[in-house]
Scaffold this motif. Structure first.
Motif, PDB file in Angstrom:
ATOM      1  N   ARG A   1       0.940  -1.275   0.000  1.00 23.46           N
ATOM      2  CA  ARG A   1       0.182   0.065  -0.125  1.00 23.46           C
ATOM      3  C   ARG A   1       0.775   1.215   0.173  1.00 23.46           C
ATOM      4  O   ARG A   1       1.666   1.352   0.951  1.00 23.46           O
ATOM      5  N   ASP A   2       0.548   2.224  -0.808  1.00 22.91           N
ATOM      6  CA  ASP A   2       1.284   3.331  -1.033  1.00 22.91           C
ATOM      7  C   ASP A   2       0.614   4.576  -1.449  1.00 22.91           C
ATOM      8  O   ASP A   2      -0.703   4.280  -1.939  1.00 22.91           O
ATOM      9  N   TYR A   3       1.200   5.615  -1.632  1.00 25.17           N
ATOM     10  CA  TYR A   3       0.390   6.775  -2.235  1.00 25.17           C
ATOM     11  C   TYR A   3       1.275   7.230  -3.578  1.00 25.17           C
ATOM     12  O   TYR A   3       2.672   7.258  -3.432  1.00 25.17           O
ATOM     13  N   MET A   4       0.780   7.532  -4.563  1.00 24.22           N
ATOM     14  CA  MET A   4       1.675   7.854  -5.693  1.00 24.22           C
ATOM     15  C   MET A   4       1.101   8.825  -6.510  1.00 24.22           C
ATOM     16  O   MET A   4      -0.340   8.845  -6.731  1.00 24.22           O
ATOM     17  N   TYR A   5       1.737   9.412  -7.410  1.00 22.29           N
ATOM     18  CA  TYR A   5       1.308  10.233  -8.407  1.00 22.29           C
ATOM     19  C   TYR A   5       2.102  10.086  -9.723  1.00 22.29           C
ATOM     20  O   TYR A   5       3.165   9.597  -9.735  1.00 22.29           O
ATOM     21  N   ARG A   6       1.384  10.561 -10.831  1.00 23.86           N
ATOM     22  CA  ARG A   6       2.136  10.584 -12.110  1.00 23.86           C
ATOM     23  C   ARG A   6       2.741  11.781 -12.458  1.00 23.86           C
ATOM     24  O   ARG A   6       2.100  12.653 -12.479  1.00 23.86           O
TER      25      ARG A   6
END
Length: 249
Positions: free
Chosen positions: A112-117
């Protein structure tokens, strides 16, 4: 190159996308799945539906192989797109070969992570929940097998010293969310970059990939299930990964 068609009717066309071929390319000089399939439909007498009209409802990264479904009508495209958005209604199973071995208590679990492009680098960036641009992503995985580098078939290894004891792992992956480059970014962040991945790599994984002659990202969308847009029947498809590194397990 001929694309392997797994199933086709008046509503859908399911096929095995080879690694290295884009689903849809913006370049007129580059072949893509859409163009190749249209040409194949025109040239082959085996298709039940001779229409070359195809609608893209989901994608795989260019260096990734696996099962992909195209819609052949607007109605089918809308239905399949809704299943993609719903997540659970279109289920995908991936296989990957990653660098390193997993600890005994980590051979099955969840990332589980938080990510953005990042638009500038065209890469997924792992961040944290405080980042307003980041979205939560998660997947579950299970290690199927592990192998020491020294046990790889000799004809698949370039210049490996006998004293090296690096390991690689075959992993089954179920996506909980479908973020951009999610699998590749999350496993790299977890310390297990996918072999053949030149974007989300470590020095060690890059060296091992080169020495094992892994040219494409060692990731395959091996199974796909969804409801047929007209009949409602559950459609299940499964393939064997074609990348040579998968044959080592």
């Amino acid at each position: 190159m001929s694309i392997e068609v797994l199933y086709e009717d008046n509503d859908i066309l399911v096929c095995h996308k080879p690694a290295g071929v884009a689903v849809q390319s913006s370049s007129v000089t580059s072949s893509d799945m859409e163009t190749m399939l249209r040409s194949q439909i025109l040239r082959s007498g085996k298709f039940k539906n001779k229409s070359t009209l195809l609608y893209i409802v989901h994608r795989l990264d260019q260096p990734v192989e696996g099962i992909i479904v195209f819609a052949r009508t607007k109605k089918a495209a809308a239905d399949l797109s809704a299943q993609v958005q719903a997540g659970a209604e279109m289920n995908k199973i991936y296989m990957a070969v990653v660098f390193g071995a997993f600890a005994d208590d980590e051979k099955e679990g969840e990332l589980r992570d938080y990510m953005y492009r990042d638009a500038a680098s065209r890469s997924a960036v792992i961040s944290d929940s405080s980042d307003k641009n980041a979205k939560e992503c998660f997947l579950s995985y299970k290690v199927i097998s592990e192998k020491e580098i020294n046990d790889i078939s000799a004809n698949n290894v370039v210049d490996f010293s006998e004293h090296r004891n690096d390991k690689i792992s075959l992993v089954e992956i179920h996506l909980g969310t479908g973020r951009y480059h999610q699998i590749r970014a999350q496993f790299s962040n977890a310390g297990h970059p996918l072999l053949g991945d030149r974007r989300y790599l470590s020095e060690e994984s890059d060296e091992v990939s080169a020495r094992l002659r892994v040219k494409d990202v060692a990731l395959c969308a091996k199974a796909l299930s969804f409801k047929h847009p007209s009949t409602g029947e559950t459609m299940n498809f499964d393939i064997l990964p074609q990348g040579p590194i998968f044959n080592e397990f």
